[in-house]
Design an enzyme around this catalytic site. Structure first.
Site, PDB file in Angstrom:
ATOM      1  N   ALA A  13       0.835  -1.206   0.000  1.00 21.81           N
ATOM      2  CA  ALA A  13       0.000   0.000   0.000  1.00 21.81           C
ATOM      3  C   ALA A  13       0.868   1.252   0.000  1.00 21.81           C
ATOM      4  O   ALA A  13       0.616   2.197  -0.761  1.00 21.81           O
ATOM      5  CB  ALA A  13      -0.933  -0.009   1.208  1.00 21.81           C
ATOM      6  N   ARG A 106       4.228 -12.167  -2.834  1.00 25.57           N
ATOM      7  CA  ARG A 106       4.163 -10.827  -2.252  1.00 25.57           C
ATOM      8  C   ARG A 106       5.506 -10.107  -2.344  1.00 25.57           C
ATOM      9  O   ARG A 106       5.575  -8.907  -2.650  1.00 25.57           O
ATOM     10  CB  ARG A 106       3.711 -10.915  -0.788  1.00 25.57           C
ATOM     11  N   TYR A 215      -2.093 -22.087  -5.650  1.00 26.82           N
ATOM     12  CA  TYR A 215      -1.963 -21.492  -6.986  1.00 26.82           C
ATOM     13  C   TYR A 215      -0.490 -21.256  -7.287  1.00 26.82           C
ATOM     14  O   TYR A 215       0.343 -21.127  -6.378  1.00 26.82           O
ATOM     15  CB  TYR A 215      -2.752 -20.185  -7.084  1.00 26.82           C
TER      16      TYR A 215
END
Length: 397
Positions: A13, A106, A215
């Site tokens: 963010a 990430r 995934y």
């Protein structure tokens, strides 16, 4: 006064909004509590709405170099292995929504954002520093650091996550509340898996009071696994840790008997970490995202359960929106920009929060609700699994 906007938080963010603002000529002082940026976290799913933001920032090629692009979402019963539903991703999904569906580690997403920010002038870095309090004046904001130093700027942005201290100057000072769920996370090298398990898809396994999803990430060279279960009564857990080491046997006990293929996936994970899930109530107005010269982004404003895989996407959408508003010549000061930002973002974020919470109930259903869920997926298929209202975002400020 330092002319730089003071930005607390150097995660996805924070780096996203730093990039969004410096692209339009607004200098930033970024405050991050870690002494250095390193490889943290696990996998993320990025829907077309998030990919669209990264593409607008000129980062699609950088994303393509590190991401995996799954061909389908498949849903199966965790006990029997029976297929419950499927949605085409890949080219079909891109044709429907204008961008495709990506899965990324990430740390890789963080690294590509960091590189993009570092390539631009206008950012100063304050590592090993933590924002502890904010005090707004008529034309400035004071930000106190844990060292005792006071920074002064024209505005403060809190992208400091779930346990945000900047939030206290905008919304409530209450701690996030535990959801009663624990997420276990692991990463498996693709080479360690049998060929039959390496399908390039997102696969979700649903069971009573649990679900598991896996995934591909890193161009398909690894797979991310997340298993979410009910927290056992009286468990001693570190509430604020995102990556507390966990034993595989602990997860096996929590899951109980599962289908042999799912068991093979779980057995392949070399090391597990766990994360106690917390949340806040969905936003109920723009006042939860900004006040005067102070604004919140991402989990600092609207933490959400992971059952819609949209936490990172909403943070990126927040950043993109604020960047666009900062470039609008009709908005000449930060209180104007922040007010408009909050007005534009709060309802969409609240809808995602509510939908994520609802999905958790549906994923973990038992009894008649489980039967109804399975029947609905069998009949409706992609129409039930797709979310056009979400994936066509973020919209235009």
């Amino acid at each position: 006064m330092n002319p730089s906007v003071l930005l607390a938080g150097g995660g996805i963010a924070g780096l996203g909004v730093a990039l969004a603002l410096v692209r339009h000529g607004h200098p930033i002082t970024l405050i991050e509590q870690a002494p250095a940026f390193g490889e943290i976290g696990a996998g993320l799913q990025l829907g077309p709405n998030a990919v669209r933001v990264l593409a607008d920032w000129g980062l699609h090629d950088a994303l393509d170099a590190v991401a995996a692009w799954p061909e389908a979402l498949r849903v199966r019963d965790a006990s029997s292995g029976r297929g419950l539903g499927q949605m085409r991703l890949g080219a079909a999904f891109e044709q429907r929504h204008g961008q495709s569906y990506a899965c990324v580690h990430r740390a890789d997403l963080h690294a590509l954002l960091l590189q993009a920010v570092q390539a631009r002038p206008g950012v100063s870095w304050r590592l090993a520093s933590r924002a502890v309090s904010v005090n707004e004046r008529s034309d400035t904001v004071k930000l106190a650091l844990d060292s005792g130093e006071i920074l002064v700027g024209p505005a403060v942005i809190g992208a400091d996550g779930l346990w945000s201290r900047v939030r206290h100057a905008v919304a409530d000072t209450l701690a996030p509340r535990p959801t009663g769920h624990i997420a276990y996370r692991g990463l498996v090298p693709a080479a360690a898996l049998p060929a039959a398990l390496r399908a390039p898809c997102v696969q979700a396994w649903l069971g009573p009071r649990l679900h598991v999803v896996h995934y591909p990430v890193r161009r398909g060279e690894a797979f991310n696994l997340v298993a979410v279960v009910q927290a056992p009564a009286g468990a001693a857990l570190n509430a604020q840790s995102w990556s507390e080491p966990a034993a595989g046997i602990e997860l096996q006990v929590a899951l109980g008997p599962v289908h042999r293929e799912l068991a093979a996936w779980l057995d392949a994970v070399p090391a597990w970490t766990r994360w106690v899930l917390h949340e806040r109530a969905p936003l109920n107005g723009p006042q939860g995202m900004a006040s005067g010269r102070i604004a919140l982004l991402g989990d600092a404003a609207h933490p959400m359960r992971p059952y819609l895989a949209q936490g990172a996407a909403m943070a990126l959408e927040d950043a993109w929106t604020l960047g666009r508003l900062a470039a609008d010549p009709a908005l000449t000061d930060w209180p104007q920009r922040f007010l408009r930002y909050a007005e534009l973002r709060w309802a969409r974020n609240a809808r995602v929060q509510r939908r994520s919470r609802r999905n958790g109930v549906v994923f973990h259903a038992h009894g008649p609700l489980r039967w109804a869920r399975n029947a609905a997926m069998a009949v409706l298929g992609e129409r039930l699994l797709d979310n056009p209202w979400l994936y066509r975002g973020p919209g235009t400020p």
